[in-house]
Design an enzyme around this catalytic site. Structure first.
Site, PDB file in Angstrom:
ATOM      1  N   ASP A 184      -4.481  -4.945   5.842  1.00 30.65           N
ATOM      2  CA  ASP A 184      -4.999  -5.701   4.699  1.00 30.65           C
ATOM      3  C   ASP A 184      -4.013  -6.789   4.276  1.00 30.65           C
ATOM      4  OD1 ASP A 184      -6.740  -6.346   2.591  1.00 30.65           O
ATOM      5  OD2 ASP A 184      -5.635  -5.081   1.198  1.00 30.65           O
TER       6      ASP A 184
ATOM      7  N   SER B 109       0.861  -1.190   0.000  1.00 33.79           N
ATOM      8  CA  SER B 109       0.000   0.000   0.000  1.00 33.79           C
ATOM      9  C   SER B 109       0.892   1.234   0.000  1.00 33.79           C
ATOM     10  CB  SER B 109      -0.959  -0.023   1.200  1.00 33.79           C
ATOM     11  OG  SER B 109      -1.874   1.038   1.138  1.00 33.79           O
ATOM     12  N   THR B 110       0.793   2.095   1.006  1.00 36.04           N
ATOM     13  CA  THR B 110       1.546   3.350   1.015  1.00 36.04           C
ATOM     14  C   THR B 110       3.042   3.088   0.890  1.00 36.04           C
ATOM     15  OG1 THR B 110      -0.129   4.191   2.531  1.00 36.04           O
ATOM     16  CG2 THR B 110       1.845   5.532   2.230  1.00 36.04           C
TER      17      THR B 110
END
Length: 368
Positions: A301, A179-180
């Site tokens: 996640d 993600s990030t």
């Protein structure tokens, strides 16, 4: 930080966007907009004076475009930056460059209905500002040449070629979640993979309209073929498949082959695409032939599904805290007992290649 709030400077050449972003930020109890600037030269002085925690930065502005400004900022005074991008092909390409230069994340502003669109994105905007405020940002090398801003500009040469793996079972599949900070972390892994690497399935949290540019950028840098996943296509060695933004991506079996399942399923863990969806499918259909890699990102996640992968016989690598932009998803994967090895980002690809080469990819005793 006398008030204890996240202090934000908004840089955008649109008075409307500046006003809307400032209003959205100031509605939050934990942040405040301490200044706005309509071009990077004004912003530079404002940053010196106000020392903000985060800046939001438009891509296209007068006097100096956002990419040139970002490159200078990350070399001279690195700080968390959230890019405000446009939902266009050029906007997506420039956003990929911004992430390469060190921007923490981006928000895609709508092309029409700007006021209502930005307000609909308010929760996403402030979430990304919060994440940026705790991200680990790194200084660009001082001697780095000025980055090309034109789409399609020449890219840096890939690292020295890794020798082919040879005679490796086509049953192996590598699954990556991020993600990030993940766009550059994924690049770091993929550029080291040899041309005959096992098939690679990737879920990076990214909205629709941006994964096409992301895949094209990686394809130009890597020896393997990198593309967006297409529903029903066969998953082949020497290829990496990226979950299209705004869609769910999973793996399925079709006879002796693996195939991509790309659909409009609901968000999982608030994400679409979701790492959980990909990793759970790998646990169910790939099992001991899978390798899992969890890279930088906020949240949890994929952590539970990565443990399912390990329980099904996969061998899993997790990025360590020191090399992460945000140590959220990796931390949760470790907490779930999903990690076989926790490694710095630059060691993940070499460790995986050594395992593939040394054992034919077969599972051996866990180190963790």
């Amino acid at each position: 930080m006398r008030s204890g709030k996240i202090r934000v400077v908004v840089v955008d050449d649109s008075a409307l966007v500046r006003s809307l972003l400032a209003e959205i930020i100031n509605r939050q109890s934990d942040m405040e907009c301490i200044g706005t600037a309509n071009d990077p030269l004004i912003a530079r002085e404002m940053i010196r004076e106000l020392n903000p925690d985060v800046i939001t930065l438009d891509v296209e502005m007068p006097r100096m475009d956002g990419i040139d400004f970002l490159g200078r900022l990350m070399r001279l005074r690195p700080m968390p930056v959230v890019m405000i991008s446009t939902l266009t092909e050029r906007g997506a390409e420039v956003t990929m460059k911004a992430l390469e230069l060190g921007a923490v994340d981006f928000v895609a502003k709508p092309r029409v209905g700007l006021a209502s669109g930005l307000n609909e994105l308010a929760a996403d905007i402030v979430d990304k500002i919060r994440i940026a405020s705790v991200a680990q940002v790194r200084r660009l090398p001082a001697k780095a040449p000025a980055p090309p801003t034109a789409p399609g500009a020449a890219q840096a040469a890939p690292p020295p070629a890794a020798s082919l793996l040879g005679r490796l079972s086509t049953e192996k599949v590598i699954c990556i979640g991020a993600s990030t900070g993940g766009t550059e972390a994924i690049r770091e892994v993929l550029v080291h993979m040899p041309a005959d690497a096992p098939a690679i399935a990737i879920t990076q949290h990214m909205p629709a309209g941006f994964t096409t540019s992301f895949a094209a950028r990686l394809d130009a840098l890597c020896r393997i073929t990198v593309k967006e996943a297409v529903n029903g296509e066969r998953i082949l060695p020497g290829h990496a498949y990226i979950a299209p933004g705004g869609r769910q991506f999973a793996l399925a079996r079709s006879g002796a082959n693996y195939v991509a399942v790309v659909d409009d399923g609901p968000p999982v863990n608030r994400h679409k695409p979701s790492v959980e969806v990909l990793f759970r499918s790998a646990a169910q259909v790939v099992g001991r032939n899978a390798f899992g890699i969890m890279l930088t990102g906020m949240g949890a996640d994929g952590a539970a599904a990565m443990r399912e992968m390990r329980d099904a016989g996969s061998y899993n690598y997790v990025q360590d805290e020191a090399s992460c932009i945000v140590f959220g998803m990796p931390r949760e994967a470790i907490a779930h007992g999903a990690a076989d090895e926790v490694l710095p980002l630059t060691q993940i690809a070499p460790a995986l290649i050594a395992r593939l080469r040394g054992s034919g990819g077969d599972r051996v005793h866990h180190r963790i």
